[in-house]
Enzyme design. Structure first.
Site, PDB file in Angstrom:
ATOM      1  N   ASP A  94      -2.591  -9.160   5.627  1.00  0.00           N
ATOM      2  CA  ASP A  94      -1.346  -9.901   5.364  1.00  0.00           C
ATOM      3  C   ASP A  94      -1.134 -10.973   6.435  1.00  0.00           C
ATOM      4  O   ASP A  94      -0.327 -11.887   6.253  1.00  0.00           O
ATOM      5  CB  ASP A  94      -0.131  -8.966   5.242  1.00  0.00           C
ATOM      6  CG  ASP A  94      -0.019  -7.935   6.342  1.00  0.00           C
ATOM      7  OD1 ASP A  94      -1.055  -7.540   6.908  1.00  0.00           O
ATOM      8  OD2 ASP A  94       1.111  -7.513   6.649  1.00  0.00           O
ATOM      9  N   HIS A 102      -3.080  -9.487  15.168  1.00  0.00           N
ATOM     10  CA  HIS A 102      -3.356  -8.310  14.322  1.00  0.00           C
ATOM     11  C   HIS A 102      -4.218  -8.760  13.152  1.00  0.00           C
ATOM     12  O   HIS A 102      -3.954  -9.795  12.534  1.00  0.00           O
ATOM     13  CB  HIS A 102      -2.007  -7.761  13.843  1.00  0.00           C
ATOM     14  CG  HIS A 102      -2.081  -6.602  12.921  1.00  0.00           C
ATOM     15  ND1 HIS A 102      -3.088  -5.667  12.937  1.00  0.00           N
ATOM     16  CD2 HIS A 102      -1.233  -6.205  11.922  1.00  0.00           C
ATOM     17  CE1 HIS A 102      -2.856  -4.760  12.004  1.00  0.00           C
ATOM     18  NE2 HIS A 102      -1.748  -5.069  11.378  1.00  0.00           N
ATOM     19  N   HIS A 119       0.806  -1.236   0.000  1.00  0.00           N
ATOM     20  CA  HIS A 119       0.000   0.000   0.000  1.00  0.00           C
ATOM     21  C   HIS A 119       0.838   1.286   0.000  1.00  0.00           C
ATOM     22  O   HIS A 119       0.763   2.129   0.894  1.00  0.00           O
ATOM     23  CB  HIS A 119      -1.087   0.016   1.077  1.00  0.00           C
ATOM     24  CG  HIS A 119      -0.752  -0.589   2.415  1.00  0.00           C
ATOM     25  ND1 HIS A 119       0.223  -0.099   3.213  1.00  0.00           N
ATOM     26  CD2 HIS A 119      -1.297  -1.621   3.077  1.00  0.00           C
ATOM     27  CE1 HIS A 119       0.274  -0.811   4.312  1.00  0.00           C
ATOM     28  NE2 HIS A 119      -0.616  -1.733   4.257  1.00  0.00           N
ATOM     29  N   ASP A 142       3.326  -6.627  14.035  1.00  0.00           N
ATOM     30  CA  ASP A 142       4.068  -5.831  13.046  1.00  0.00           C
ATOM     31  C   ASP A 142       5.296  -5.136  13.645  1.00  0.00           C
ATOM     32  O   ASP A 142       6.223  -4.774  12.910  1.00  0.00           O
ATOM     33  CB  ASP A 142       3.154  -4.746  12.458  1.00  0.00           C
ATOM     34  CG  ASP A 142       2.321  -5.264  11.295  1.00  0.00           C
ATOM     35  OD1 ASP A 142       2.696  -6.272  10.680  1.00  0.00           O
ATOM     36  OD2 ASP A 142       1.290  -4.638  11.005  1.00  0.00           O
ATOM     37  N   GLU A 153      -4.922  -7.150  10.189  1.00  0.00           N
ATOM     38  CA  GLU A 153      -4.644  -6.752   8.800  1.00  0.00           C
ATOM     39  C   GLU A 153      -4.426  -8.008   7.947  1.00  0.00           C
ATOM     40  O   GLU A 153      -3.851  -9.001   8.394  1.00  0.00           O
ATOM     41  CB  GLU A 153      -3.424  -5.811   8.732  1.00  0.00           C
ATOM     42  CG  GLU A 153      -3.327  -5.170   7.359  1.00  0.00           C
ATOM     43  CD  GLU A 153      -2.407  -3.943   7.290  1.00  0.00           C
ATOM     44  OE1 GLU A 153      -1.718  -3.630   8.281  1.00  0.00           O
ATOM     45  OE2 GLU A 153      -2.380  -3.317   6.213  1.00  0.00           O
ATOM     46  N   TYR A 210      11.022   0.498   7.778  1.00  0.00           N
ATOM     47  CA  TYR A 210       9.744  -0.034   8.280  1.00  0.00           C
ATOM     48  C   TYR A 210       9.164   0.891   9.353  1.00  0.00           C
ATOM     49  O   TYR A 210       7.991   1.271   9.301  1.00  0.00           O
ATOM     50  CB  TYR A 210       9.992  -1.435   8.843  1.00  0.00           C
ATOM     51  CG  TYR A 210       8.751  -2.199   9.195  1.00  0.00           C
ATOM     52  CD1 TYR A 210       8.193  -3.112   8.297  1.00  0.00           C
ATOM     53  CD2 TYR A 210       8.123  -2.029  10.411  1.00  0.00           C
ATOM     54  CE1 TYR A 210       7.055  -3.817   8.614  1.00  0.00           C
ATOM     55  CE2 TYR A 210       6.981  -2.726  10.738  1.00  0.00           C
ATOM     56  CZ  TYR A 210       6.460  -3.622   9.833  1.00  0.00           C
ATOM     57  OH  TYR A 210       5.328  -4.319  10.158  1.00  0.00           O
ATOM     58  N   HIS A 263      -0.078  -1.136  14.986  1.00  0.00           N
ATOM     59  CA  HIS A 263      -0.456   0.119  14.375  1.00  0.00           C
ATOM     60  C   HIS A 263      -1.939   0.168  14.019  1.00  0.00           C
ATOM     61  O   HIS A 263      -2.380   1.124  13.367  1.00  0.00           O
ATOM     62  CB  HIS A 263       0.415   0.381  13.134  1.00  0.00           C
ATOM     63  CG  HIS A 263       0.141  -0.573  11.993  1.00  0.00           C
ATOM     64  ND1 HIS A 263      -0.208  -0.123  10.742  1.00  0.00           N
ATOM     65  CD2 HIS A 263       0.108  -1.919  11.906  1.00  0.00           C
ATOM     66  CE1 HIS A 263      -0.400  -1.149   9.922  1.00  0.00           C
ATOM     67  NE2 HIS A 263      -0.214  -2.252  10.617  1.00  0.00           N
ATOM     68  N   HIS A 267       6.938  -9.823  10.398  1.00  0.00           N
ATOM     69  CA  HIS A 267       7.656  -9.621   9.131  1.00  0.00           C
ATOM     70  C   HIS A 267       9.161  -9.667   9.396  1.00  0.00           C
ATOM     71  O   HIS A 267       9.634  -9.127  10.408  1.00  0.00           O
ATOM     72  CB  HIS A 267       7.353  -8.246   8.524  1.00  0.00           C
ATOM     73  CG  HIS A 267       5.916  -8.039   8.134  1.00  0.00           C
ATOM     74  ND1 HIS A 267       5.345  -8.674   7.063  1.00  0.00           N
ATOM     75  CD2 HIS A 267       4.946  -7.259   8.676  1.00  0.00           C
ATOM     76  CE1 HIS A 267       4.068  -8.283   6.955  1.00  0.00           C
ATOM     77  NE2 HIS A 267       3.807  -7.434   7.923  1.00  0.00           N
TER      78      HIS A 267
HETATM   79 FE1  FEO Z   1      -0.368  -4.273   9.786  1.00  0.00          FE
HETATM   80 FE2  FEO Z   1       1.771  -6.661   8.598  1.00  0.00          FE
HETATM   81  O1  FEO Z   1       0.138  -5.798   8.821  1.00  0.00           O
END
Ligand code: FEO
Length: 398
Positions: A82, A78, A24, A164, A80, A192, A145, A225
């Protein structure tokens, strides 16, 4: 596909995305990973899942250890996508006894997947969940986040599953911090934080203080990640602490776009003025540098000097887009100044100054506007602008 052992009965079972180049609007030039973790105990637990298209990689890694259907609990740190894109399929496959998430996580899961019938269990700080020999504790990290974000701590193994936070977008065949190039690791950790967490620095500051106050013994940080911090988790913690305090390093960034090279010439002279004051600087032409790479440098810099010519009573689109992106991330505690060429109306410097004032930058000069093509006298004003910014940086660093 090989799972990777973290400690006895704790495994990485995530997926490596070598191809992703845009997250994004964040350029992920080195790809990324979606990390998921498996804990084998009386209650077998999967911590986080992966992006939908990478589900089979995760299932293959889990299957090297156990039949995925034997998993009892899924922890969702989380929501989100991903990390939850493959959750509906995993819930179908596993039929878990519990889906453990924060209160806001339950809400967000319902709003994403619309499944009232899933067995949600709200994780509460102070209410540990026993898995048998091991147990899980939880930290609320709301807005780090997303509103649903939380950390899970594996008490006996002292592993912090940090969602994250403390991650990098970095695809690699290696899984641990001590196995990858340290310069690359630092660069991606910085990028990041700059592009995901700058806006939330006040919350990061509070979180780090809370973790210190709790005396949480962290042997490993396992983010969602990038690499797992097994050797030097202190490096990630210290970096976050520094960045959350918005301390500049005494350098400057001259960020510009140019139409017919007049603003480019001005940028070079601003640099010369900074150099006169002994300030290290970088010239960043937005035509050649992606906004998310610029933000990486913005994170640590003390001053930002923006240059843009006037186009149609406004800014060149690349500068306008960059400002929109930077404004959203709200970098704090910066010195600012502006310059730009123009033909007739000449609004750009005013617009740049306004944008920096909106971000609460300390704008130290009204800026330099030059008509069409600068002469030596005009360029001398740009050198002076660079010197003014340099002096302001030195005063601040004293
Ligand atoms: Fe906030 Fe890696 O997603």
């Amino acid at each position: 596909m090989n799972p990777v052992k973290l400690t006895e009965n704790v495994y990485w079972v995530g997926a490596i995305d070598w191809d992703v180049r845009d997250f994004h609007g964040y350029s992920t030039n080195r790809g990324t990973t979606y990390n998921a973790y498996l804990i084998i105990d009386e209650k077998i637990t999967l911590i986080d899942t992966v992006k939908k298209n990478m589900k089979n990689d995760m299932i293959a890694r889990i299957s090297e250890i156990i039949d995925p259907a034997k998993i009892d609990y899924i922890v969702v740190n989380h929501v989100e996508m991903d990390h939850t894109g493959s959750l509906p399929d995993m819930v179908e496959l596993i039929q878990p006894e519990k889906i453990i998430c924060s209160k806001m996580g339950e809400k967000a899961l319902l709003q994403h997947f619309h499944r009232e019938d899933w067995p949600y269990e709200i994780a509460k700080p102070g209410n540990n969940i026993s898995l048998g020999e091991k147990s899980l504790a939880f930290l609320e990290t709301r807005m780090l986040h997303w509103p649903d974000s939380m950390f899970t701590y594996l008490v006996e193994d002292k592993i912090l599953f940090s969602s994250d936070a403390f991650g990098e977008h970095l695809a690699s065949s290696e899984r641990f911090d001590d196995e990858v190039d340290q310069a690359v690791l630092k660069e991606e950790l910085t990028k990041y934080y700059a592009n995901i967490l700058t806006l939330y620095s006040p919350l990061v500051k509070k979180l780090i203080a809370k973790v210190e106050e709790m005396g949480l013994d962290i042997k490993m940080i396992a983010p969602d990640h990038g690499v797992i911090w097994r050797t030097n988790p202190g490096m990630a913690l210290e970096a976050y602490k520094k960045w959350s305090h918005n301390e500049g390093d005494g350098d400057a960034l001259v960020i510009y776009d140019t139409m017919w090279h007049s603003t480019e010439e001005m940028a070079k002279r601003v640099g010369a003025g900074l150099q006169d004051e002994g300030i290290s600087f970088k010239l960043v032409n937005l035509r050649y540098t992606h906004r998310s790479d610029v933000m990486r440098d913005v994170l640590n810099t003390s001053a930002i000097v923006l240059g843009c010519p006037t186009l149609n009573n406004g800014l060149l689109p690349r500068m306008a887009g960059f400002l929109m992106y930077m404004r959203g991330l709200k970098p704090a505690n910066k010195i600012g100044a502006a310059f730009g060429s123009f033909g007739w109306s000449g609004e750009s410097v005013k617009l740049l100054n306004q944008a920096m004032e909106d971000m609460k930058f300390d704008v130290v000069d009204e800026g330099v506007r030059i008509k069409y093509v600068p002469e030596e006298d005009d360029l001398a004003q740009c050198v002076e602008l660079g010197r003014s910014v340099g002096k302001a940086i030195k005063a601040k660093m004293e």
